[in-house]
Design an enzyme around this catalytic site. Sequence first.
Site, PDB file in Angstrom:
ATOM      1  N   ARG A   1     -11.472  -0.211   5.413  1.00  0.00           N
ATOM      2  CA  ARG A   1     -10.062  -0.383   5.660  1.00  0.00           C
ATOM      3  C   ARG A   1      -9.558   0.692   6.348  1.00  0.00           C
ATOM      4  NH1 ARG A   1      -5.742   0.069   0.602  1.00  0.00           N
ATOM      5  NH2 ARG A   1      -5.301   2.201   1.338  1.00  0.00           N
TER       6      ARG A   1
ATOM      7  N   ASP B   1       0.923  -1.150   0.102  1.00  0.00           N
ATOM      8  CA  ASP B   1       0.066   0.059   0.046  1.00  0.00           C
ATOM      9  C   ASP B   1       0.704   1.212  -0.074  1.00  0.00           C
ATOM     10  OD1 ASP B   1      -2.412  -1.081  -0.112  1.00  0.00           O
ATOM     11  OD2 ASP B   1      -2.827  -1.535   2.150  1.00  0.00           O
TER      12      ASP B   1
END
Length: 273
Positions: free
Chosen positions: A264, A97
């Site tokens: 998330r 990420d």
Amino acid sequence: MKVRRLAGALGAEIDGLDLRRLSDHQVAALRAAWLEHLVVFFRDQELTPGEFMAFAKRMGKPIEYPFVKGIAGFPEIIEVKKLEHERVNFGGVWHSDTTYLDVPPMASMLLAREVPPQGGDTLFANMYLAYESLSPGMQSLLQGLVAVNDSAKADVTRTREDRLKTDGAEGPGKNLLAEHPVVRTHPETGRKALYVNFAHTTRLRDMTEKESAPLLEFLFQHQVRPEFTCRFAWQVGSLALWDNRCAQHNPVNDYHGYRRLMHRITLAGERPR
């Protein structure tokens, strides 16, 4: 607390914990299991956004995602979703990420709210093994190389288009660029891991994209070999916590016509070294 290894390379399911009620001892044991297995999974965790955030704060410091705004009341919780009419899933390529940030995240956690009747699994890959399985000559070559990471790499921007239309944040409005070592040392375990990824890494510093391509293409294919991976099948209430410093992930886009909705949270990290 029971820990069951999911695959030979990485990943473990943890049973016997209610993530709403954790003692300090349980948090320490959970973190140790996470560092050992790189990604840990929990079932039947019906957390409210507030409870999800409270658990995240036990594990690290939640931070906002730069391109998608958070849900009401919780700017650090974003929706990762694909709707029935959409064909592209958010972040649907192999990646770690936001490596285009100067200080990329330590970890991410994902909580399943709605899942398709089949499909929608997520793959994870072990970047320790990816590095350690390279020849000594390749390891020596990679030491000291620096990778350029770009938020606007075409293969990943396409996976954001639907969410930017519906949930796009006001900033940053420009490409984000960051340079990180091709091989990073994990600050907690001391192990070395490959730290390039298909979604964000565009070239090597002091080289053109064309000059960088042969080496990067080799690494992109090498680091996701099947023997380095595990696969997780989601259920409503499933939660995954993974270490972005030594693991990559790839959500499988095999559920067209169905809705998939996850929450998330990203946890702050440190500058790679």
